[in-house]
Design a protein around this motif. Structure first.
Motif, PDB file in Angstrom:
ATOM      1  N   ILE A  81     -14.409  39.620  24.449  1.00 23.67           N
ATOM      2  CA  ILE A  81     -15.094  38.338  24.613  1.00 23.67           C
ATOM      3  C   ILE A  81     -14.800  37.823  26.018  1.00 23.67           C
ATOM      4  O   ILE A  81     -13.712  38.054  26.552  1.00 23.67           O
ATOM      5  CB  ILE A  81     -14.653  37.306  23.549  1.00 23.67           C
ATOM      6  N   THR A  82     -15.758  37.182  26.608  1.00 23.26           N
ATOM      7  CA  THR A  82     -15.587  36.582  27.933  1.00 23.26           C
ATOM      8  C   THR A  82     -15.585  35.076  27.779  1.00 23.26           C
ATOM      9  O   THR A  82     -16.483  34.510  27.159  1.00 23.26           O
ATOM     10  CB  THR A  82     -16.728  37.001  28.880  1.00 23.26           C
ATOM     11  N   ILE A  83     -14.533  34.433  28.319  1.00 20.43           N
ATOM     12  CA  ILE A  83     -14.421  32.980  28.208  1.00 20.43           C
ATOM     13  C   ILE A  83     -14.309  32.361  29.589  1.00 20.43           C
ATOM     14  O   ILE A  83     -13.948  33.035  30.562  1.00 20.43           O
ATOM     15  CB  ILE A  83     -13.199  32.573  27.345  1.00 20.43           C
ATOM     16  N   ALA A  84     -14.616  31.060  29.678  1.00 15.56           N
ATOM     17  CA  ALA A  84     -14.562  30.329  30.945  1.00 15.56           C
ATOM     18  C   ALA A  84     -13.926  28.971  30.697  1.00 15.56           C
ATOM     19  O   ALA A  84     -13.939  28.455  29.583  1.00 15.56           O
ATOM     20  CB  ALA A  84     -15.966  30.160  31.528  1.00 15.56           C
ATOM     21  N   ASP A  85     -13.370  28.388  31.775  1.00 16.80           N
ATOM     22  CA  ASP A  85     -12.838  27.033  31.664  1.00 16.80           C
ATOM     23  C   ASP A  85     -13.229  26.213  32.887  1.00 16.80           C
ATOM     24  O   ASP A  85     -14.034  26.668  33.721  1.00 16.80           O
ATOM     25  CB  ASP A  85     -11.324  27.032  31.440  1.00 16.80           C
ATOM     26  N   GLU A  86     -12.644  24.999  33.017  1.00 21.79           N
ATOM     27  CA  GLU A  86     -13.066  24.091  34.086  1.00 21.79           C
ATOM     28  C   GLU A  86     -12.775  24.613  35.480  1.00 21.79           C
ATOM     29  O   GLU A  86     -13.272  24.078  36.473  1.00 21.79           O
ATOM     30  CB  GLU A  86     -12.390  22.719  33.936  1.00 21.79           C
TER      31      GLU A  86
END
Length: 626
Positions: free
Chosen positions: A343-348
């Protein structure tokens, strides 16, 4: 009967910082002042009218505050507690592990100075606001009268009555003085903890200069979600290995604590525990089980660099950008096929990272995320390992906990950011987006800037754990006859082979695909004023250097001829770059070799570079401070 604030209650607590269960202490009734939430607990100031003490209620008593039983400016009877020092301050704080409300909120904060000789002040709850003068009671304390008369009982009386109504096993548990894990420190005397085993390691053998032995460790979690790692050696390991079972609760005492070794710790705790053969471990078999609260200590995606290939595990949270199909991976140790999902996740921080889920996590939570991927859920994962695949990558372990759309403040902040701007913001992989910032030229993964000679002259650099550096260098040579690319899967980027008949077979995805794409994997020689070195370069960084994709360069070579191909490579040389590199020692044919791998590359920002040079000269006192 009137309810009194205990005279000199705070002094009594300070004189008895860690009372034993059943100890003969006077009744302790204090006023709750400045009650406020902090996480899943409540903090307040305990006051006896003369002195005050910072205090915190254990999370199990939060329901008493929510229900209104414990109120600000109300009175509580403290039945059990621990007194701890505040680190770096000459102060103490009170951890209340058991108490009961004895009066609702009064109309004012109680002040002992208001008492004159022979006269006391009766402060009633807010429902009765009339203040009357009364004759001073025999206790010489100021009496606080609630609306309804309450029979005052000592802590010992209350405990005795409660014990009389309990089953024998419950009464045995009541005789224990249970300490929360957060209250433990190496300077404490006797303590008993009640914990759940949330992770259990295998029994391992070791051999060193002091001899041979065995060791194993467990991770323990109390009801508040605080964790600690406990280690057992030799006889203790043999004694307790079969006793500790995953998911069961235990009473533990007679252990020792020391400051945790950051290089080896796997939980967020400043201390670690050692149990020896004289330690006491008893299963809490006849008591209601509790589910430990999951506590997170999130690391922003752009700050993962220092954890790469280290032993310390991290907690991560992000908005899901994509979810891959389930892949079957062959385990090298036993040739077993196990499921995997990325899974690929992102944040601020506007960075993304790939998290690999394995086994049940891949098929259960991973499938749940795939089904709701179009809604961009927030996912929080506790205890993941940070690797260096594609620069920076994360991998879940058997002990990892995955929560989808968790009810934590950080998840709400991430959702608000993503809905407001994140979905339209360009995002970059944390492994490939290591470019200098426009303000100060610093990298998103911080590292020291060195010369090539600093790296090549120290062959042991990176042995055991990769180290990161920044270098400024020019590419002096790219070998045109090397294998510069490989055929990669369009889904997972792993190497593919030609399938029987047509198409390409991906071992990782366990499927055929009609097409594949070429991905760079090459070596380049770089030079600076101190010397030269060979660097390994992968696809994302190579595309920035060459100026085109591997598929495009392959077409140049096959269609335009070898001379045009070599000219294309020469165009990429003698241009200065800032490189982010990792240095590791690898063994090949029983010979240790140093491998320098490019993790990030960016053109030189001459404004930032000039500032850097001025700062370096100032450090060497070449220019004046003016």
């Amino acid at each position: 009967m009137e309810i009194s604030v205990s005279q000199d209650a705070i002094s009594t607590i300070l004189a008895n910082p860690s009372p034993e269960s059943g100890s003969d202490l006077p009744e302790i009734v204090v006023q709750v002042v400045d009650l406020k939430p902090t996480g899943n607990r409540y903090m307040f100031t305990a006051s006896d009218g003369k002195m005050k003490l910072k205090a915190i209620l254990q999370s199990i008593m939060s329901s008493e505050v929510i229900s209104g039983a414990i109120q600000n400016l109300g009175l509580v009877r403290i039945l059990d507690y621990t007194l701890n020092d505040i680190p770096m301050k000459n102060e103490k704080y009170l951890i209340v592990t058991k108490c009961e409300a004895v009066s609702p909120s009064l109309e004012a904060e109680y002040k002992a100075e208001a008492k004159s000789e022979g006269v006391g002040i009766i402060l009633k709850p807010k429902q009765e606001l009339d203040v009357k003068s009364v004759k001073e009671s025999e206790t010489a304390g100021i009496t606080l009268k609630p609306k309804e008369e309450t029979v005052a009982k000592s802590a010992a009386q209350i405990v005795h009555e409660q014990n009389g109504n309990m089953a024998p096993t419950a009464r045995m548990a009541m005789t224990r003085r249970i300490h929360p894990l957060v209250s433990l420190n190496p300077y404490q005397g006797n303590w008993t903890i009640k914990v759940c085993v949330t992770s259990k390691g295998n029994m391992r053998s070791y051999k060193n200069a002091r001899g041979e032995g065995c060791v194993f460790n467990v991770e323990l979690t109390d009801q508040d979600g605080t964790q600690i790692q406990a280690t057992m050696f030799n006889e203790a390991a043999k004694k307790f290995y079969d006793k500790f079972e995953l998911g069961k609760m235990y009473y533990i005492s007679k252990g020792t604590l020391r400051v945790a070794n950051k290089q080896f710790k796997t939980v967020q705790n400043d201390y670690e525990m050692t149990l020896n053969e004289n330690s006491q471990v008893e299963e809490a078999s006849n008591e209601a089980a509790f589910i430990p609260e999951t506590k997170f200590n999130f690391v922003p995606i752009d700050e993962l660099g220092p954890y790469v290939n280290g032993r310390e595990l991290v907690d991560i949270i992000g908005v899901v950008q994509s979810v891959s199909p389930t892949m079957s991976i062959r385990r090298k140790s036993n040739n077993e096929m196990i499921p995997k999902r990325d899974i690929t996740i992102a944040d601020e921080t506007k960075k993304t990272v790939v998290v690999s889920l394995w086994n049940d996590l891949a098929t259960s939570v991973g499938q749940e995320l795939l089904d709701m991927a179009d809604k961009s859920p927030v996912v929080a994962i506790k205890s993941v390992k940070v690797g260096d695949f594609q620069g920076v990558s994360l991998s879940a372990l058997s002990k990892s906990t995955v929560l989808v759309n968790p009810d934590v403040p950080k998840a709400k902040d991430l959702r608000a950011w993503f809905d407001a701007e994140g979905k339209e913001t360009p995002l970059a992989s944390v492994g490939s987006g290591l470019s200098p910032s426009s303000k100060n030229g610093s990298w998103s993964i911080q590292s020291e800037r060195v010369s090539l000679l600093h790296i090549t002259s120290n062959p042991s650099l990176g042995e055991g754990k990769p180290v990161f550096f920044r270098i400024k260098a020019q590419i002096s040579f790219i070998k045109p006859d090397q294998a510069m690319w490989y055929r990669g899967c369009k889904t997972c980027n792993k190497k593919v082979t030609e399938a029987i008949g047509s198409g390409y077979w991906c071992e990782g995805c366990q499927k055929n695909d009609e097409e594949c794409r070429l991905r760079y994997i090459m070596v380049m020689r770089v030079s600076d004023a101190s010397g030269e070195a060979w660097l390994s370069v992968f696809n994302e960084q190579a595309e920035k250097i060459i100026g085109c994709s591997a598929d495009e360069l392959d077409r140049v070579k096959s269609q335009d001829g070898e001379s045009v191909f070599q000219e294309k490579l020469k165009e990429a040389t003698w241009t200065p770059y800032l490189f982010q590199v990792s240095v590791a020692v690898q063994e090949y044919n029983n010979e240790k070799r140093q491998r320098i791998t490019v993790r990030g590359v960016a053109p030189v920002d001459y404004v930032a570079e000039s500032k850097y040079l001025v700062e370096e000269m100032a450090k060497m006192n070449i220019i004046s401070s003016a």
